[in-house]
Design a protein around this motif. Structure first.
Motif, mmCIF file in Angstrom:
data_model
loop_
_atom_site.group_PDB
_atom_site.id
_atom_site.type_symbol
_atom_site.label_atom_id
_atom_site.label_comp_id
_atom_site.label_asym_id
_atom_site.label_seq_id
_atom_site.Cartn_x
_atom_site.Cartn_y
_atom_site.Cartn_z
ATOM 1 N N PRO A 166 0.832 -1.216 0.000
ATOM 2 C CA PRO A 166 0.000 0.000 0.000
ATOM 3 C C PRO A 166 0.858 1.253 0.000
ATOM 4 O O PRO A 166 2.039 1.234 0.368
ATOM 5 C CB PRO A 166 -0.820 -0.140 1.293
ATOM 6 C CG PRO A 166 0.024 -0.984 2.180
ATOM 7 C CD PRO A 166 0.758 -1.928 1.292
ATOM 8 N N LYS A 167 0.224 2.312 -0.425
ATOM 9 C CA LYS A 167 0.920 3.590 -0.454
ATOM 10 C C LYS A 167 1.084 4.125 0.963
ATOM 11 O O LYS A 167 0.171 4.026 1.778
ATOM 12 C CB LYS A 167 0.132 4.589 -1.312
ATOM 13 C CG LYS A 167 0.853 5.902 -1.560
ATOM 14 C CD LYS A 167 0.029 6.789 -2.476
ATOM 15 C CE LYS A 167 0.752 8.105 -2.753
ATOM 16 N NZ LYS A 167 -0.039 8.990 -3.635
ATOM 17 N N ALA A 168 2.250 4.657 1.266
ATOM 18 C CA ALA A 168 2.520 5.158 2.616
ATOM 19 C C ALA A 168 1.642 6.370 2.917
ATOM 20 O O ALA A 168 1.361 7.205 2.046
ATOM 21 C CB ALA A 168 3.991 5.518 2.752
ATOM 22 N N SER A 169 1.196 6.454 4.163
ATOM 23 C CA SER A 169 0.347 7.553 4.610
ATOM 24 C C SER A 169 0.888 8.108 5.917
ATOM 25 O O SER A 169 1.432 7.371 6.756
ATOM 26 C CB SER A 169 -1.102 7.077 4.797
ATOM 27 O OG SER A 169 -1.910 8.121 5.307
ATOM 28 N N ARG A 173 -4.398 6.158 11.097
ATOM 29 C CA ARG A 173 -5.632 5.427 10.821
ATOM 30 C C ARG A 173 -5.719 4.968 9.374
ATOM 31 O O ARG A 173 -6.486 4.046 9.050
ATOM 32 C CB ARG A 173 -6.835 6.312 11.146
ATOM 33 C CG ARG A 173 -6.946 7.559 10.286
ATOM 34 C CD ARG A 173 -8.199 8.341 10.620
ATOM 35 N NE ARG A 173 -8.331 9.553 9.810
ATOM 36 C CZ ARG A 173 -7.824 10.721 10.154
ATOM 37 N NH1 ARG A 173 -7.144 10.842 11.308
ATOM 38 N NH2 ARG A 173 -7.979 11.785 9.384
ATOM 39 N N ASP A 174 -4.940 5.564 8.499
ATOM 40 C CA ASP A 174 -4.970 5.176 7.091
ATOM 41 C C ASP A 174 -3.852 4.198 6.713
ATOM 42 O O ASP A 174 -3.761 3.781 5.556
ATOM 43 C CB ASP A 174 -4.863 6.408 6.192
ATOM 44 C CG ASP A 174 -6.078 7.316 6.343
ATOM 45 O OD1 ASP A 174 -7.137 6.794 6.732
ATOM 46 O OD2 ASP A 174 -5.948 8.525 6.071
ATOM 47 N N GLN A 175 -2.992 3.850 7.644
ATOM 48 C CA GLN A 175 -1.880 2.949 7.332
ATOM 49 C C GLN A 175 -2.384 1.519 7.183
ATOM 50 O O GLN A 175 -3.211 1.053 7.970
ATOM 51 C CB GLN A 175 -0.815 3.024 8.425
ATOM 52 C CG GLN A 175 -0.052 4.335 8.452
ATOM 53 C CD GLN A 175 1.030 4.344 9.528
ATOM 54 O OE1 GLN A 175 1.139 3.400 10.306
ATOM 55 N NE2 GLN A 175 1.814 5.413 9.573
ATOM 56 N N GLN A 176 -1.855 0.825 6.167
ATOM 57 C CA GLN A 176 -2.215 -0.560 5.902
ATOM 58 C C GLN A 176 -0.949 -1.409 5.792
ATOM 59 O O GLN A 176 0.088 -0.943 5.339
ATOM 60 C CB GLN A 176 -3.021 -0.679 4.597
ATOM 61 C CG GLN A 176 -4.357 0.032 4.629
ATOM 62 C CD GLN A 176 -5.110 -0.106 3.322
ATOM 63 O OE1 GLN A 176 -4.622 -0.729 2.392
ATOM 64 N NE2 GLN A 176 -6.282 0.490 3.244
#
Length: 579
Positions: A166-169, A173-176
């Motif tokens: 996944p794209k880094a955030s 709360r948006d990290q996967q």
């Protein structure tokens, strides 16, 4: 009888020149055609010989993609290495004696590259490429390198790895977490055990940042899920290492039992089996106990306090102040040992008060117990012993059972070898019984003409025999006659045959002349100018006396019939002298 044509001058016309396909058969053309025919026959013979010596082809590479196949074929053509494809077209075959050499040379060229690209993809980065394409190329390179590493496992034929990064955030709360899926194509007849699957899972998880083993999925070519979380982390599932540990314990016990009993009953007369109940649970226990002091034991004083007060009058007195206004001290329940007393003396005129407090230590035990995993809970061993062999004086062999004393002694030895523990509940069972002799499999041996090797040998012999027959037929039927004609022996033999026929005809004519009534006359000449004499013998028979020319001619004919090699050598010398 044909009459020869005559020219205008009365001379006989020359015979017509024979032709082949409209081409006049002159000596030069005839020699050229014979040479061409001989060369054609030799070429056919060489082709048949090469077909008989065709090399055996073996697989160079198989299961390659189209790009690698084209590159390999182009490189083989450059190296002048003959090749061909298998019937299914999935393999490239080269001569067996060139397989290893071709593989090494192709490996030096980086072939085959395989369907997966690795970090060599990053070597051809173009100037001005976007960050997104850089990330995609990096992910492709990482997947290719992981696939190559997985293909190094002996059971894996090919592998494909898919990474979902996944794209880094910047927001938590948006990290996967990244995930990975692996598709394995196993070799036919091979399977992956759970330990190998776990190794591949940890290999992939360790190669990608923040990738956990739970997020790695492995599937084989049949669609079977190999990375089952229940199998990986199940609470009641034994680890492969634990199963191997149990097997090692059992095999060690069996080996020790058989090694100690075999010298007594023989190496092939004892068989043992063991079952080990192993506890892999890990437990820790902490206990704290108290007990009172027993009278014989010395008592340890923890704390001691005593106080004494004296008053003459019961009426309050004294100077008012802080001390008289303080509250009384809280009462403490004293633990008074035997013999200790608290006395209060009172009188009408005075009051004396004494207090004493003694605290004793109480016994306390704290115990921490940690039970290691892998402890043996129970052992069960079964032993079977064959009857003893007894040979009498006549050489007769009989089987007799063990005595009760011998059986007890063997049982005691088994207990010592296995580490018998009665409190643990171990059991041992020793049985003395005759062994059943193994039945000999009656293998029907096939005759040699029905075996595979015989037919393979016959094929090879038939192949070379066919080549020999074809070569022999071409040589004796075509090549040898052509060479005979090219060497000029045919013309010389024809002239010799004509000369012999002319001599025979002349002799026949002379004989007819003599029989017609010609008397013996000396000095008659024949067609060749040789002198012939005819006389009659005593019986009146006509006798012809041959001239020296006829005598020499007859000797040459007889010599050619009896020893043709000498005549051939003489003619060869004549030809060489004429050349």
């Amino acid at each position: 009888m044909a009459i020869a044509e005559e020219t205008a001058l009365g001379e006989p016309a020359p015979p017509p020149v024979p032709t082949i396909f409209g081409i006049p058969q002159t000596p030069a053309i005839r020699t050229a055609l014979l040479s061409l025919g001989a060369a054609l026959v030799v070429a056919i013979m060489v082709g048949v010989w090469l077909w008989g010596q065709q090399p055996e082809y073996k697989v160079l590479f198989s299961n390659f993609n189209d790009r690698d196949g084209g590159a390999i074929v182009a490189q083989l053509q450059t190296m002048n290495v003959p090749y061909k494809y298998s019937e299914s077209g999935t393999a490239i075959l080269v001569p067996a004696n060139q397989v290893h050499d071709a593989r090494l040379k192709l490996a030096a060229q980086g072939l085959p590259k395989g369907g997966n690209v690795g970090f060599e993809l990053m070597e051809n980065q173009k100037l001005g490429i976007s960050q997104f394409l850089e990330q995609v190329n990096f992910q492709r390179a990482l997947e290719g390198e992981l696939a190559r590493s997985i293909e190094s496992v002996s059971s894996v034929q090919s592998a494909r790895v898919h990474l979902a990064i996944p794209k880094a955030s910047v927001f938590i709360r948006d990290q996967q977490k990244p995930t990975a899926s692996v598709l394995l194509n196993l070799y036919p007849g091979r399977v992956m055990d759970q330990q190998q699957v776990s190794a591949i899972i940890h290999l992939v998880a360790s190669s990608v940042p923040e990738l956990t083993t739970k997020n790695v999925t492995i599937v084989d070519q049949n669609g079977n899920l190999l990375s089952d979380p229940n199998k990986q982390n199940g609470p009641n599932i034994l680890d492969p290492s634990q199963l191997k540990y149990i097997q090692d314990i059992q095999q060690n016990i069996i080996k020790r039992v058989e090694s100690i009993i075999a010298p007594i009953v023989g190496p092939n007369n004892v068989h043992a089996e063991a079952t080990a109940d192993v506890d892999f649970s890990r437990s820790e226990q902490a206990a704290e106990s108290y007990r009172p002091n027993s009278p014989p034991e010395p008592q340890a004083i923890r704390s001691q306090q005593s106080s004494e007060s004296f008053n003459k009058n019961l009426n309050p007195s004294g100077i008012p102040g802080a001390l008289s206004n303080q509250p009384p001290v809280p009462a403490i329940a004293p633990i008074v040992a035997s013999g200790a007393a608290s006395a209060t003396a009172a009188s009408n005129t005075a009051l004396v008060q004494k207090d004493a407090t003694v605290n004793y230590e109480v016994d306390k035990t704290i115990r921490y117990t940690q039970q290691p995993m892998g402890g043996i809970k129970r052992l069960t061993v079964g032993v079977v012993i064959n009857y003893k062999r007894d040979v009498d004086k006549n050489g007769k062999v009989t089987n007799i059972p063990l005595t009760a004393q011998e059986k007890i002694e063997i049982t005691d030895l088994v207990k010592e070898a296995m580490g018998f523990n009665k409190d643990r509940g171990d059991t041992v069972n020793v049985v003395n019984s005759p062994f059943a002799s193994p039945e000999k499999d009656s293998i029907v041996e096939l005759p040699f003409w029905k075996q595979v090797w015989f037919w393979d040998l016959m094929k090879e012999i038939g192949k070379y025999l066919l080549v020999a027959l074809v070569l022999g037929y071409l040589y004796f039927a075509y090549l040898k006659p052509l060479l005979y004609k090219l060497s000029g022996k045919e013309e010389r033999d024809r002239k010799a045959a004509e000369a012999a026929a002319a001599a025979a005809e002349k002799a026949r004519l002379e004989e007819e002349r003599a029989e017609s009534g010609a008397t013996g006359m000396a000095g008659d000449e024949d067609e060749e100018g040789a002198v012939v004499s005819l006389t009659r013998d005593a019986d009146g028979n006509l006798v012809r006396h041959m001239s020296p020319y006829e005598t020499d001619l007859q000797m040459a004919i007889d010599l050619a019939k009896n020893d043709p090699k000498i005549v051939a050598n003489v003619i060869k010398k004549w030809v060489s002298n004429e050349g």
